[in-house]
Write a protein that holds these residues in place. Structure first.
Motif, short mmCIF file in Angstrom:
data_model
loop_
_atom_site.label_atom_id
_atom_site.label_comp_id
_atom_site.label_asym_id
_atom_site.label_seq_id
_atom_site.Cartn_x
_atom_site.Cartn_y
_atom_site.Cartn_z
N SER A 12 1.03 -1.19 0.26
CA SER A 12 0.01 -0.18 -0.16
C SER A 12 0.62 1.23 0.72
CB SER A 12 -1.19 -0.03 1.15
OG SER A 12 -1.96 -1.22 1.31
N LYS A 13 1.86 1.02 0.96
CA LYS A 13 2.68 2.16 0.74
C LYS A 13 2.93 2.18 -0.45
CE LYS A 13 4.73 6.17 3.30
NZ LYS A 13 4.07 7.61 3.70
N PRO A 14 3.94 1.59 -1.30
CA PRO A 14 4.73 2.19 -2.43
C PRO A 14 3.41 2.65 -3.58
CG PRO A 14 5.61 -0.21 -2.38
CD PRO A 14 4.22 0.46 -1.31
N LEU A 15 2.14 2.25 -3.60
CA LEU A 15 0.49 2.67 -4.35
C LEU A 15 0.60 4.14 -3.39
CD1 LEU A 15 -0.92 2.10 -6.46
CD2 LEU A 15 -2.57 1.03 -4.85
N GLN A 16 0.87 3.90 -2.37
CA GLN A 16 0.27 5.78 -1.97
C GLN A 16 1.13 6.59 -2.70
OE1 GLN A 16 1.51 6.56 2.35
NE2 GLN A 16 0.71 8.48 2.18
N LEU A 17 2.86 6.68 -2.41
CA LEU A 17 3.66 7.49 -2.82
C LEU A 17 2.83 7.21 -4.74
CD1 LEU A 17 6.36 6.13 -1.44
CD2 LEU A 17 5.42 8.09 -0.69
N ILE A 18 3.07 6.90 -5.34
CA ILE A 18 3.04 6.75 -6.73
C ILE A 18 1.74 7.78 -7.25
CG2 ILE A 18 1.90 5.81 -8.68
CD1 ILE A 18 3.91 2.78 -7.45
N LEU A 19 0.02 7.35 -5.65
CA LEU A 19 -0.57 8.27 -5.96
C LEU A 19 -0.68 9.48 -5.31
CD1 LEU A 19 -3.38 5.37 -5.11
CD2 LEU A 19 -3.42 6.59 -7.34
N ASP A 20 0.43 10.12 -4.38
CA ASP A 20 0.81 10.76 -4.06
C ASP A 20 1.11 11.92 -4.58
OD1 ASP A 20 -0.34 10.78 -1.97
OD2 ASP A 20 1.10 10.68 -0.75
N LYS A 21 2.48 11.21 -5.68
CA LYS A 21 2.89 11.77 -6.59
C LYS A 21 2.36 11.91 -8.29
CE LYS A 21 7.35 12.90 -8.20
NZ LYS A 21 8.48 14.27 -8.07
N LEU A 22 1.62 11.47 -8.82
CA LEU A 22 0.50 11.63 -9.86
C LEU A 22 -0.46 12.54 -9.47
CD1 LEU A 22 0.39 7.62 -11.25
CD2 LEU A 22 1.73 9.85 -12.38
N ILE A 23 -1.73 12.67 -8.64
CA ILE A 23 -2.81 12.69 -8.76
C ILE A 23 -2.23 14.00 -7.64
CG2 ILE A 23 -4.89 12.17 -7.40
CD1 ILE A 23 -4.88 9.80 -8.56
N GLY A 24 -1.74 13.86 -6.77
CA GLY A 24 -1.41 15.39 -5.32
C GLY A 24 -2.58 14.80 -4.42
N HIS A 25 -1.97 16.00 -3.56
CA HIS A 25 -3.43 16.20 -2.37
C HIS A 25 -4.71 16.99 -2.66
CE1 HIS A 25 -0.29 14.10 -0.15
NE2 HIS A 25 0.41 15.11 -0.25
N GLU A 26 -5.67 16.49 -2.33
CA GLU A 26 -6.43 17.18 -2.31
C GLU A 26 -6.78 18.62 -1.95
OE1 GLU A 26 -10.41 14.80 -0.60
OE2 GLU A 26 -9.31 13.70 -1.01
N LYS A 27 -7.18 19.49 -2.42
CA LYS A 27 -7.40 20.61 -2.72
C LYS A 27 -8.98 21.45 -1.48
CE LYS A 27 -4.58 22.06 -5.94
NZ LYS A 27 -3.22 20.64 -5.59
#
Length: 181
Positions: free
Chosen positions: A133-148
């Motif tokens: 889950s952690k690697p997938l989180q890092l990829i999602l954070d990089k690709l999608i970013g955080h919610e505004k």
């Protein structure tokens, strides 16, 4: 006797799928801004859920990995005891109806209550699935970013206040609504 064991295993897997599926939609439906406000006002449930919602990509990945694992386990159990086609049909029907549709409809109505109740399970799930889950989180954070966190416009705020005037469960009386408006 053998069928009792199969039924118990299938019920366990479908139940876990229902919980994970319901938590998926419930957690993601909660607004981080609303949770922060409720937590500041002392809502214990919001305090419990907020860290999971703040790390939404990690929680989402953990929930989805766990849900796919129990759905796969359910299919394997059924396939071991029944014809592949029958097992596939039964597994699909059980998971879609009782593991997806019904729990999502129920959980979203009381999202904070369910997420708060299942917070211990969510944290165990995060720990168990962390290596994937952690690697997938890092990829999602990089690709999608955080919610505004968008602020409400003047018109939206007016509409929110107007909703209080129409709702008998509002803590605001008519005079307070008019002053705020």
């Amino acid at each position: 006797m053998e069928f009792a064991g199969i039924y118990a295993e299938v019920a366990l897997f479908v139940g876990l799928s229902a919980i994970y599926s319901g938590l998926n939609i419930a957690l993601m439906s909660l607004s981080k801004a609303d949770l922060r406000r409720k937590a500041k006002l002392g809502d214990v449930r919001a305090v419990k859920v907020l860290p999971l919602r703040e790390n939404s990509h990690l929680a989402l990945a953990s929930i989805l990995f766990a849900n796919v694992a129990v759905v796969s386990a359910n299919a394997l159990v059924l396939e071991h005891h029944f014809n592949g086609v029958v097992a596939g049909l039964v597994s699909t029907l059980l998971i879609v109806v009782f593991g997806e549709v019904v729990p999502q409809a129920i959980f979203v109505k009381s999202a904070l209550k369910f997420c708060s109740f299942f917070t211990p399970l969510l944290w165990v799930t995060v720990v168990v699935t962390y290596p994937v889950s952690k690697p997938l989180q890092l990829i999602l954070d990089k690709l999608i970013g955080h919610e505004k966190h968008p602020l409400h416009s003047r018109a939206e705020l007016g509409m929110l206040i107007s909703e209080h005037a129409k709702d008998v469960s509002s803590e605001l009386d008519d005079d307070e609504v008019e002053i705020i408006r």
